[in-house]
Write an enzyme that holds these catalytic residues in place. Structure first.
Site, mmCIF file in Angstrom:
data_model
loop_
_atom_site.group_PDB
_atom_site.id
_atom_site.type_symbol
_atom_site.label_atom_id
_atom_site.label_comp_id
_atom_site.label_asym_id
_atom_site.label_seq_id
_atom_site.Cartn_x
_atom_site.Cartn_y
_atom_site.Cartn_z
ATOM 1 N N ASP A 79 0.829 -1.204 0.000
ATOM 2 C CA ASP A 79 0.000 0.000 0.000
ATOM 3 C C ASP A 79 0.862 1.252 0.000
ATOM 4 O O ASP A 79 0.614 2.210 -0.742
ATOM 5 C CB ASP A 79 -0.919 -0.021 1.220
ATOM 6 C CG ASP A 79 -1.741 1.244 1.353
ATOM 7 O OD1 ASP A 79 -2.622 1.478 0.513
ATOM 8 O OD2 ASP A 79 -1.489 2.007 2.306
ATOM 9 N N GLU A 150 -2.133 -5.240 -3.658
ATOM 10 C CA GLU A 150 -1.144 -4.525 -2.846
ATOM 11 C C GLU A 150 -0.127 -5.495 -2.259
ATOM 12 O O GLU A 150 1.064 -5.169 -2.165
ATOM 13 C CB GLU A 150 -1.846 -3.750 -1.733
ATOM 14 C CG GLU A 150 -2.684 -2.586 -2.244
ATOM 15 C CD GLU A 150 -3.479 -1.911 -1.147
ATOM 16 O OE1 GLU A 150 -3.814 -0.726 -1.313
ATOM 17 O OE2 GLU A 150 -3.762 -2.567 -0.126
#
Length: 317
Positions: A79, A150
Site C-alpha cells: 500500500d 497490494e
C-alpha cells in the site's frame, strides 16, 4: 458487464459491492504481463490469506523465529509502495498539478475498486490460499481483491526493489491516471481535456536554474506548452523579520497559561490625523514586558511583543 458512456466520454465501470466504480481504461493490446516474484517463499506468502492458518489476530507482535506467514504485512508494505509510485508518476505526467486535485486523482487510482479490477485482470484471486469455508466470500470481495494486488506489489518490492516495481507500474497505471485526471477536472467544473498540452516532464524550480541559458530554455518550454513563463516558480519576496513576533509572543504566554493586556497610551503630538501613531504596553500579571509604537495598532503590538520576547529570554531576529 459492458461499459457505457457517462456523458463526458469516460467509460463507466460495473457496480461493485461498495457502490463505487473502478477506473477502466482501454488496453488495446491487453493488460501488461504480470512480473514474476523469484523468491518462492515470498510468492507463497503473497497469496496466503490470514484465514489459511487461522492465527489469532489480537497478538501484538510475532516471535522472531515464527513470523506470521500470511500476506497482511506485504499488503501493508505494498500500500505504501503503491502510493509512492503513483505520487511520483503524477509529478512526472502532470508536473503543474496542484496538491488538492493530485490527491483526488491518486485516491481514484489506488482506491479499492480500481485495484480490485486490476487484480481480477491478472486473475490473482484464483491463486489465493484461504480457509475453504470462506473461499467463495473472500474471492468475491473487492477489498480482498485489492489487498491481494497490494500484497503482490509489496512482495515484488522485497524481491526485486523499487525500480522493478516502477518499471511495471508506470506503464500499467498511466492509462488509469489519464482517466482519473479527466474525471477530477470535471469535478472541478472544468472540461475533461485541458486547453493546452500537458507537459510530460519534470520541471526544475527556479532556485535550481543557475544559468541564463537554462532559464531561457525553461521559459520557452513553458510557453510552448501554453503555460505562462516561469514567473510562478520565482520564490516569493522575503517578509520583513520584524513581522511575526506578536504571534510567537502570544504562543509562549499561552503555554505558560498567562493572559496579556494591551494598554494604549496617549500619543498626542505624534503623527497626524490621517497617519496616527499608536503607543502600547504589553502588561502580564501587572508587569510591563514590552512597549511599542507604530502606525497601526498591530504594528505597535508587534514591537511590544518583540521586546517582551527578549525579556522572556527568547532569541528574536
Amino acid at each position: 458487464m459492458a461499459s457505457t458512456p457517462n456523458g463526458i466520454g469516460l467509460p463507466r465501470g460495473p457496480n461493485i459491492p461498495n457502490g463505487r466504480m473502478p477506473l477502466r481504461p482501454e488496453f488495446p493490446d491487453g493488460i501488461l504481463p504480470l512480473p514474476e516474484i523469484c523468491s518462492e517463499a515470498l510468492r507463497l506468502q503473497v497469496f496466503t490469506h490470514r484465514s489459511f492458518f487461522a492465527r489469532p489476530t489480537h497478538v501484538f507482535e510475532d516471535m522472531p523465529d515464527d513470523p506470521s506467514p500470511d500476506n497482511e504485512s506485504l499488503e501493508h508494505l505494498g500500500d505504501t509502495v503503491l502510493s509512492l509510485v503513483v505520487t511520483g508518476l503524477l509529478r512526472e505526467v502532470y508536473p503543474c498539478l496542484r496538491v488538492g486535485p493530485s490527491t483526488k486523482i491518486r485516491a481514484l487510482v489506488v482506491g479499492n475498486p480500481t485495484l480490485a479490477w486490476i487484480s481480477l485482470q491478472y486473475r490473482l484471486p484464483e491463486r489465493l490460499r484461504m480457509h475453504p469455508a470462506q473461499a467463495i466470500t473472500l474471492q468475491a470481495s473487492a477489498n480482498i481483491q485489492a489487498d491481494l494486488f497490494e500484497s503482490f506489489v509489496g512482495g515484488l518490492y522485497l524481491d526485486q526493489g523499487l525500480e522493478a516495481v516502477k518499471s511495471w507500474l508506470h506503464p500499467l497505471l498511466r492509462p488509469f491516471l489519464a482517466v482519473a485526471y479527466r474525471i477530477v477536472r470535471v469535478q472541478h467544473g472544468l472540461p475533461p481535456e485541458p486547453p493546452y498540452p500537458v507537459p510530460a516532464m519534470t520541471y526544475r524550480y527556479a532556485y535550481n536554474i543557475t544559468t541564463p541559458a537554462l532559464q531561457g530554455a525553461e521559459s520557452a518550454l513553458g510557453t510552448k506548452a501554453g503555460l505562462p513563463p516561469q514567473s510562478w516558480s520565482t520564490p516569493p519576496p522575503r517578509m520583513p523579520t520584524s513581522i511575526g513576533h506578536l504571534s510567537l509572543f502570544n504562543q509562549h504566554l499561552q503555554q505558560q497559561c498567562k493572559a496579556i493586556e494591551w494598554v494604549y497610551s496617549d500619543s498626542a503630538g505624534e503623527g497626524t490625523k490621517t497617519t496616527p501613531i499608536w503607543i502600547v504596553r504589553a502588561m502580564v500579571d501587572g508587569e510591563c514586558l514590552g512597549r511599542g509604537r507604530g502606525s497601526t495598532k498591530k504594528a505597535a503590538r508587534n514591537e511590544a511583543a518583540k521586546e517582551g520576547l527578549v525579556k522572556l529570554g527568547i532569541p528574536v531576529p
